[in-house]
Design a protein around this motif. Structure first.
Motif, PDB file in Angstrom:
ATOM      1  N   LEU A  43     -15.327  -4.436  17.603  1.00  0.00           N
ATOM      2  CA  LEU A  43     -15.978  -3.720  16.510  1.00  0.00           C
ATOM      3  C   LEU A  43     -16.385  -4.618  15.362  1.00  0.00           C
ATOM      4  CD1 LEU A  43     -13.393  -0.782  16.208  1.00  0.00           C
ATOM      5  CD2 LEU A  43     -15.149  -1.076  17.919  1.00  0.00           C
ATOM      6  N   GLY A  44     -16.150  -5.912  15.443  1.00  0.00           N
ATOM      7  CA  GLY A  44     -16.460  -6.789  14.314  1.00  0.00           C
ATOM      8  C   GLY A  44     -15.464  -6.664  13.183  1.00  0.00           C
ATOM      9  N   LEU A  45     -14.353  -5.981  13.427  1.00  0.00           N
ATOM     10  CA  LEU A  45     -13.346  -5.814  12.379  1.00  0.00           C
ATOM     11  C   LEU A  45     -12.529  -7.084  12.210  1.00  0.00           C
ATOM     12  CD1 LEU A  45     -11.879  -2.303  13.286  1.00  0.00           C
ATOM     13  CD2 LEU A  45     -12.988  -2.887  11.127  1.00  0.00           C
ATOM     14  N   ALA A  46     -12.067  -7.315  10.981  1.00  0.00           N
ATOM     15  CA  ALA A  46     -11.105  -8.385  10.765  1.00  0.00           C
ATOM     16  C   ALA A  46      -9.834  -8.064  11.551  1.00  0.00           C
ATOM     17  CB  ALA A  46     -10.793  -8.510   9.283  1.00  0.00           C
ATOM     18  N   GLU A  47      -9.082  -9.097  11.883  1.00  0.00           N
ATOM     19  CA  GLU A  47      -7.931  -8.932  12.775  1.00  0.00           C
ATOM     20  C   GLU A  47      -6.952  -7.873  12.280  1.00  0.00           C
ATOM     21  OE1 GLU A  47      -5.932 -12.495  13.796  1.00  0.00           O
ATOM     22  OE2 GLU A  47      -7.754 -13.547  14.357  1.00  0.00           O
ATOM     23  N   HIS A  57      -3.954   4.618  16.131  1.00  0.00           N
ATOM     24  CA  HIS A  57      -4.464   5.489  17.200  1.00  0.00           C
ATOM     25  C   HIS A  57      -3.856   5.191  18.573  1.00  0.00           C
ATOM     26  CE1 HIS A  57      -7.611   7.734  15.027  1.00  0.00           C
ATOM     27  NE2 HIS A  57      -7.535   6.700  14.214  1.00  0.00           N
ATOM     28  N   PHE A  58      -3.421   3.950  18.779  1.00  0.00           N
ATOM     29  CA  PHE A  58      -2.849   3.577  20.082  1.00  0.00           C
ATOM     30  C   PHE A  58      -1.550   2.808  19.841  1.00  0.00           C
ATOM     31  CE2 PHE A  58      -7.532   3.335  20.094  1.00  0.00           C
ATOM     32  CZ  PHE A  58      -7.826   4.400  20.941  1.00  0.00           C
ATOM     33  N   PRO A  59      -0.545   3.489  19.276  1.00  0.00           N
ATOM     34  CA  PRO A  59       0.670   2.787  18.845  1.00  0.00           C
ATOM     35  C   PRO A  59       1.374   2.072  19.997  1.00  0.00           C
ATOM     36  CG  PRO A  59       0.950   5.186  18.809  1.00  0.00           C
ATOM     37  CD  PRO A  59      -0.508   4.931  19.001  1.00  0.00           C
ATOM     38  N   GLY A  60       1.744   0.824  19.722  1.00  0.00           N
ATOM     39  CA  GLY A  60       2.478   0.040  20.706  1.00  0.00           C
ATOM     40  C   GLY A  60       1.591  -0.646  21.726  1.00  0.00           C
ATOM     41  N   ALA A  61       0.299  -0.357  21.720  1.00  0.00           N
ATOM     42  CA  ALA A  61      -0.577  -0.906  22.766  1.00  0.00           C
ATOM     43  C   ALA A  61      -0.672  -2.436  22.673  1.00  0.00           C
ATOM     44  CB  ALA A  61      -1.969  -0.277  22.665  1.00  0.00           C
ATOM     45  N   LEU A  62      -0.902  -2.941  21.472  1.00  0.00           N
ATOM     46  CA  LEU A  62      -1.047  -4.399  21.342  1.00  0.00           C
ATOM     47  C   LEU A  62       0.244  -5.106  21.731  1.00  0.00           C
ATOM     48  CD1 LEU A  62      -3.124  -4.886  18.046  1.00  0.00           C
ATOM     49  CD2 LEU A  62      -3.900  -5.037  20.406  1.00  0.00           C
ATOM     50  N   GLN A  63       1.373  -4.541  21.315  1.00  0.00           N
ATOM     51  CA  GLN A  63       2.662  -5.144  21.666  1.00  0.00           C
ATOM     52  C   GLN A  63       2.879  -5.105  23.183  1.00  0.00           C
ATOM     53  OE1 GLN A  63       1.979  -3.016  19.296  1.00  0.00           O
ATOM     54  NE2 GLN A  63       3.138  -3.442  17.416  1.00  0.00           N
ATOM     55  N   ASN A  64       2.546  -3.989  23.811  1.00  0.00           N
ATOM     56  CA  ASN A  64       2.716  -3.876  25.261  1.00  0.00           C
ATOM     57  C   ASN A  64       1.841  -4.868  26.009  1.00  0.00           C
ATOM     58  OD1 ASN A  64       4.537  -1.855  24.955  1.00  0.00           O
ATOM     59  ND2 ASN A  64       3.138  -0.185  25.476  1.00  0.00           N
ATOM     60  N   ALA A  65       0.711  -5.207  25.393  1.00  0.00           N
ATOM     61  CA  ALA A  65      -0.201  -6.152  26.040  1.00  0.00           C
ATOM     62  C   ALA A  65       0.142  -7.593  25.672  1.00  0.00           C
ATOM     63  CB  ALA A  65      -1.632  -5.837  25.629  1.00  0.00           C
ATOM     64  N   GLY A  66       1.159  -7.773  24.826  1.00  0.00           N
ATOM     65  CA  GLY A  66       1.543  -9.124  24.415  1.00  0.00           C
ATOM     66  C   GLY A  66       0.530  -9.759  23.501  1.00  0.00           C
ATOM     67  N   MET A  67      -0.206  -8.929  22.760  1.00  0.00           N
ATOM     68  CA  MET A  67      -1.227  -9.441  21.855  1.00  0.00           C
ATOM     69  C   MET A  67      -0.681  -9.469  20.439  1.00  0.00           C
ATOM     70  SD  MET A  67      -4.489  -7.372  23.317  1.00  0.00           S
ATOM     71  CE  MET A  67      -5.069  -7.627  24.985  1.00  0.00           C
ATOM     72  N   SER A  68      -1.025 -10.500  19.700  1.00  0.00           N
ATOM     73  CA  SER A  68      -0.566 -10.598  18.322  1.00  0.00           C
ATOM     74  C   SER A  68      -1.755 -10.762  17.393  1.00  0.00           C
ATOM     75  CB  SER A  68       0.375 -11.791  18.154  1.00  0.00           C
ATOM     76  OG  SER A  68      -0.316 -12.981  18.458  1.00  0.00           O
ATOM     77  N   VAL A  69      -1.542 -10.385  16.150  1.00  0.00           N
ATOM     78  CA  VAL A  69      -2.569 -10.519  15.127  1.00  0.00           C
ATOM     79  C   VAL A  69      -2.129 -11.610  14.176  1.00  0.00           C
ATOM     80  CG1 VAL A  69      -3.668  -9.377  13.193  1.00  0.00           C
ATOM     81  CG2 VAL A  69      -3.333  -8.169  15.336  1.00  0.00           C
ATOM     82  N   THR A  70      -3.001 -12.560  13.938  1.00  0.00           N
ATOM     83  CA  THR A  70      -2.562 -13.750  13.213  1.00  0.00           C
ATOM     84  C   THR A  70      -3.104 -13.863  11.802  1.00  0.00           C
ATOM     85  OG1 THR A  70      -4.419 -14.967  14.164  1.00  0.00           O
ATOM     86  CG2 THR A  70      -2.315 -15.077  15.328  1.00  0.00           C
ATOM     87  N   GLY A  71      -4.117 -13.109  11.437  1.00  0.00           N
ATOM     88  CA  GLY A  71      -4.676 -13.296  10.105  1.00  0.00           C
ATOM     89  C   GLY A  71      -5.651 -12.212   9.758  1.00  0.00           C
ATOM     90  N   SER A  72      -6.290 -12.325   8.591  1.00  0.00           N
ATOM     91  CA  SER A  72      -7.176 -11.262   8.146  1.00  0.00           C
ATOM     92  C   SER A  72      -8.630 -11.703   8.074  1.00  0.00           C
ATOM     93  CB  SER A  72      -6.737 -10.776   6.760  1.00  0.00           C
ATOM     94  OG  SER A  72      -6.796 -11.844   5.846  1.00  0.00           O
ATOM     95  N   ALA A  73      -8.918 -12.901   8.593  1.00  0.00           N
ATOM     96  CA  ALA A  73     -10.295 -13.383   8.536  1.00  0.00           C
ATOM     97  C   ALA A  73     -11.187 -12.541   9.429  1.00  0.00           C
ATOM     98  CB  ALA A  73     -10.353 -14.838   8.996  1.00  0.00           C
ATOM     99  N   ALA A  75     -13.459 -11.504  12.339  1.00  0.00           N
ATOM    100  CA  ALA A  75     -13.204 -11.858  13.716  1.00  0.00           C
ATOM    101  C   ALA A  75     -14.119 -12.966  14.210  1.00  0.00           C
ATOM    102  CB  ALA A  75     -13.391 -10.623  14.587  1.00  0.00           C
ATOM    103  N   PRO A  76     -13.564 -14.050  14.753  1.00  0.00           N
ATOM    104  CA  PRO A  76     -14.409 -15.081  15.345  1.00  0.00           C
ATOM    105  C   PRO A  76     -14.985 -14.596  16.662  1.00  0.00           C
ATOM    106  CG  PRO A  76     -12.101 -15.563  15.737  1.00  0.00           C
ATOM    107  CD  PRO A  76     -12.147 -14.341  14.860  1.00  0.00           C
ATOM    108  N   GLY A  77     -16.074 -15.166  17.073  1.00  0.00           N
ATOM    109  CA  GLY A  77     -16.649 -14.811  18.360  1.00  0.00           C
ATOM    110  C   GLY A  77     -17.412 -13.513  18.358  1.00  0.00           C
ATOM    111  N   CYS A  78     -17.704 -12.962  17.169  1.00  0.00           N
ATOM    112  CA  CYS A  78     -18.394 -11.673  17.151  1.00  0.00           C
ATOM    113  C   CYS A  78     -19.822 -11.861  16.666  1.00  0.00           C
ATOM    114  CB  CYS A  78     -17.675 -10.666  16.265  1.00  0.00           C
ATOM    115  SG  CYS A  78     -17.532 -11.183  14.552  1.00  0.00           S
ATOM    116  N   GLU A  79     -20.441 -12.966  17.055  1.00  0.00           N
ATOM    117  CA  GLU A  79     -21.797 -13.246  16.592  1.00  0.00           C
ATOM    118  C   GLU A  79     -22.745 -12.097  16.881  1.00  0.00           C
ATOM    119  OE1 GLU A  79     -20.017 -15.248  18.449  1.00  0.00           O
ATOM    120  OE2 GLU A  79     -19.697 -17.072  17.305  1.00  0.00           O
ATOM    121  N   ALA A  80     -22.557 -11.472  18.056  1.00  0.00           N
ATOM    122  CA  ALA A  80     -23.469 -10.395  18.442  1.00  0.00           C
ATOM    123  C   ALA A  80     -23.410  -9.238  17.462  1.00  0.00           C
ATOM    124  CB  ALA A  80     -23.122  -9.904  19.849  1.00  0.00           C
ATOM    125  N   MET A  81     -22.330  -9.132  16.712  1.00  0.00           N
ATOM    126  CA  MET A  81     -22.168  -8.010  15.805  1.00  0.00           C
ATOM    127  C   MET A  81     -22.421  -8.399  14.358  1.00  0.00           C
ATOM    128  SD  MET A  81     -18.826  -6.207  17.270  1.00  0.00           S
ATOM    129  CE  MET A  81     -18.820  -5.463  18.870  1.00  0.00           C
TER     130      MET A  81
END
Ligand code: SF4
Length: 194
Positions: A43-47, A57-73, A75-81
């Motif tokens: 979505l082009g949202l900051a992390e 909306h999807f509580p626990g999903a990121l943790q279950n996927a082993g994904m972490s959020v590292t900062g508030s900049a 989002a990199p890689g969202c040039e298309a957006m």
């Protein structure tokens, strides 16, 4: 089940019947599928903003996927957006928020993201029909929703708003009533987009 697929997201949904939740799942899934974006670029949202959406909306999903959020900049890689078109759409939606809350900010990002797709807006948001999308727009962007008095197709309507306010007239006809492109702008959105 593939991580961040629509089914995987909805399996984590706080309220699977909620239209807003379904829209977020559809756009996150669609943007990952179509653009190959990395997790936090959805979505082009900051992390941190994306993580808040997920936890709400999807509580626990990121943790279950082993994904972490590292900062508030942003989002990199969202040039298309991050192009002018995406930014203009986002600004239009944010200006018309019914309430200045997080939900409507996230939905503005989701709609602007889905506008980059090729199908009708509700289809690019993974929603089953236009009526559900119209209901969300009516609730979260009321002042913009009521401007669409002719029931214009939503993507066409947003771009027409952008043209009108920048003084650009991209229409070849003097009025919609005599325009040969009438059915591209109005008419049913039940079939494939043209
Ligand atoms: S129907 Fe024709 S004149 Fe009306 S907004 Fe569409 S392109 Fe422009």
């Amino acid at each position: 089940m593939e991580i961040l697929s629509y089914e995987w997201l909805m399996a984590h949904a706080q309220n699977p019947a909620d239209h807003l939740t379904r829209a977020f799942a559809g756009v996150i899934h669609g943007s990952r599928r179509n653009n190959g974006l990395k997790t936090h670029a959805m979505l082009g949202l900051a992390e941190e903003n994306f993580a808040s959406l997920m936890e709400s909306h999807f509580p626990g999903a990121l943790q279950n996927a082993g994904m972490s959020v590292t900062g508030s900049a942003a989002a990199p890689g969202c040039e298309a957006m991050c192009g002018e078109e995406f930014g203009d759409l986002l600004d239009l939606l944010l200006e018309h928020r019914t309430r200045p809350d997080k939900e409507s900010e996230w939905l503005a990002f989701a709609i602007a993201t889905a506008c980059m797709g090729n199908d009708h807006l509700y289809q690019d948001m993974g929603l089953p029909n236009r009526q559900i999308l119209s209901g969300l727009l009516s609730e979260y962007f009321t002042s913009l929703f009521v401007r669409n008095t002719g029931n214009m197709k939503w993507k066409k309507f947003f771009y027409k708003q952008l043209c009108d306010r920048s003084g650009v007239n991209a229409c070849r006809a003097p009025s919609c009533a005599v325009c040969t492109d009438y059915l591209k702008c109005f008419g049913s959105e039940d079939g494939p987009a043209n």
